[in-house]
Structure formats: C-alpha cells, structure tokens
Motif scaffolding. Structure first.
Motif, short mmCIF file in Angstrom:
data_model
loop_
_atom_site.label_atom_id
_atom_site.label_comp_id
_atom_site.label_asym_id
_atom_site.label_seq_id
_atom_site.Cartn_x
_atom_site.Cartn_y
_atom_site.Cartn_z
N GLN A 17 19.74 72.34 114.88
CA GLN A 17 20.68 72.81 116.04
C GLN A 17 21.53 71.77 116.42
O GLN A 17 21.08 70.46 116.42
N HIS A 18 22.80 72.01 117.21
CA HIS A 18 23.66 71.09 117.70
C HIS A 18 23.84 71.48 119.33
O HIS A 18 24.19 72.16 119.55
N THR A 19 23.10 70.58 120.08
CA THR A 19 23.06 70.67 121.48
C THR A 19 23.91 69.86 122.30
O THR A 19 24.15 68.43 122.20
N TYR A 20 24.92 70.45 123.10
CA TYR A 20 25.80 69.74 123.66
C TYR A 20 26.20 70.46 125.38
O TYR A 20 26.02 71.80 125.35
N LEU A 21 26.21 69.77 126.24
CA LEU A 21 26.70 70.25 127.69
C LEU A 21 28.10 70.06 127.81
O LEU A 21 28.64 70.80 128.53
#
Length: 208
Positions: free
Chosen positions: A89-93
């Motif tokens: 997965q790729h997690t960004y805020l």
C-alpha cells in the motif's frame, strides 16, 4: 528479494493478451483497474512467476501485489496458501484535506490512521507492507502535483482547495528549528511503527 508484478492489457478489447512488467507496481492506477479484473491479472502474474521459479523458500522472489488504492481490506483472503506473497500500500496524508496544525501535533496520526488496517491485513491477507510513505503532512512539495499546478495548501491547485497558509515554513528546511525537526522525527518513527516497516527495499520519501 521482493518483486511486484504489474499486468497491463495489451488491448482492452481483448483481455487474453497482457504485457507483464516485473518491476515496481506502485503506480497501478484506476483506469487499469477498470480495464481488467485486477485479481485475475494478479493471479496470472503469480502463476507465471511461480511456474518459472518453483515453489518454496529460496525458489524465486516474493511477489508483491499493490492494493490498487482500493484499501487493504479489499484483499482479505486473496490467494490463500499462496507461496511468498505480500500486499503493498502507499500511505499519504498530504493529498487529502489540509491543516495548519504544527508538525508536533502529528506524532500519533500514523498510529490512528494506519496501524489498525495493517494489523488486520497481516491476519486477513498475510505479509503487508508500505511501498511508499511520506513525512509530508501538507501538499507543499515542489512540483509534486506537476510543474506550475500549485498546491492544495496554498489554494492554488485546480479544484476547490481553500488557502490554508504559506508553504514556506514547510519547505524552508534549512531554517527548521529543533521543535520542527523533532516533530518530523516523531512522525517518521510513528509511521514506521504503524506500517511495520522492516524491509530494506522500502522506499522512504522524506518529503514528497
């Protein structure tokens, strides 16, 4: 060794023919998902890799499947008992709603935002990792959205993005004080905890 498989239709009207790329599949985008059954493509990719490498420890790489930005929970139970697979997965805020909260307030955010999902996926799917993550909590990275397209934080990106503030305090890293640096470090450590970062292959984008 970790291998991600990206399977692209050669011709959307004829799904029998696909082009396989044995490379990083981080950027599997939604139009590909609409063109092909992603799970079927992943199954074919996995089958091709294992037919070439064999089954069992030491026989070929891990095969990592990107979640397609559909969420980890969508892949629960996919390919049960498969040999050495992982879910990426790729997690960004920074690409969601913007905030002018100081960096020091984000220390617990990775745990509240990501940890539960990763823990659940470890049980429901198996090995789960984050192929990309970032210390950026605002959309202020230079040219991240494209040259001349502006930023969400400053309200200059296309769409309905109200101005929150100036990006200068976030990008002027040469003048960050100790409080800002500590906040960045705390966020990074919390992200690694929440995402269970342990792979030397991990791509750690400090401020994208």
């Amino acid at each position: 060794m970790l291998l991600s498989c990206l399977v692209l239709p050669m011709n959307p009207k004829d799904p029998r023919w696909v082009r396989m790329r044995f490379r990083d599949s981080r950027h599997l985008i939604r139009d590909i998902i609409l063109l092909a059954d992603t799970s079927a493509s992943y199954l074919q990719a996995y089958t091709n890799v294992r037919e070439a490498s064999g089954i069992g420890e030491g026989k070929g790489p891990f095969v990592s499947f990107h979640d397609g930005f559909l969420g980890l929970e969508q892949w629960a139970g996919f390919l049960p008992n498969a040999d050495r697979t992982a879910l990426d997965q790729h997690t960004y805020l920074c690409f969601t709603s913007q905030s002018d909260s100081p960096m020091s307030t984000y220390a617990q955010t990775p745990c509240s935002a990501w940890a539960q999902g990763v823990n659940a996926s470890m049980s429901a799917f198996g090995m789960t990792n984050a192929g990309e993550w970032s210390n950026a909590v605002t959309d202020c990275g230079l040219f991240v959205n494209g040259v001349g397209l502006g930023t969400r934080y400053e309200g200059t990106y296309p769409g309905s993005w109200p101005k929150v503030g100036s990006c200068t305090p976030w990008t002027d890293w040469q003048n960050w004080n100790d409080v800002m640096k500590q906040g960045m470090m705390n966020f990074a450590l919390a992200s690694m905890d929440a995402l269970q970062v342990c792979l030397s292959l991990m791509i750690d984008i400090c401020d994208r």
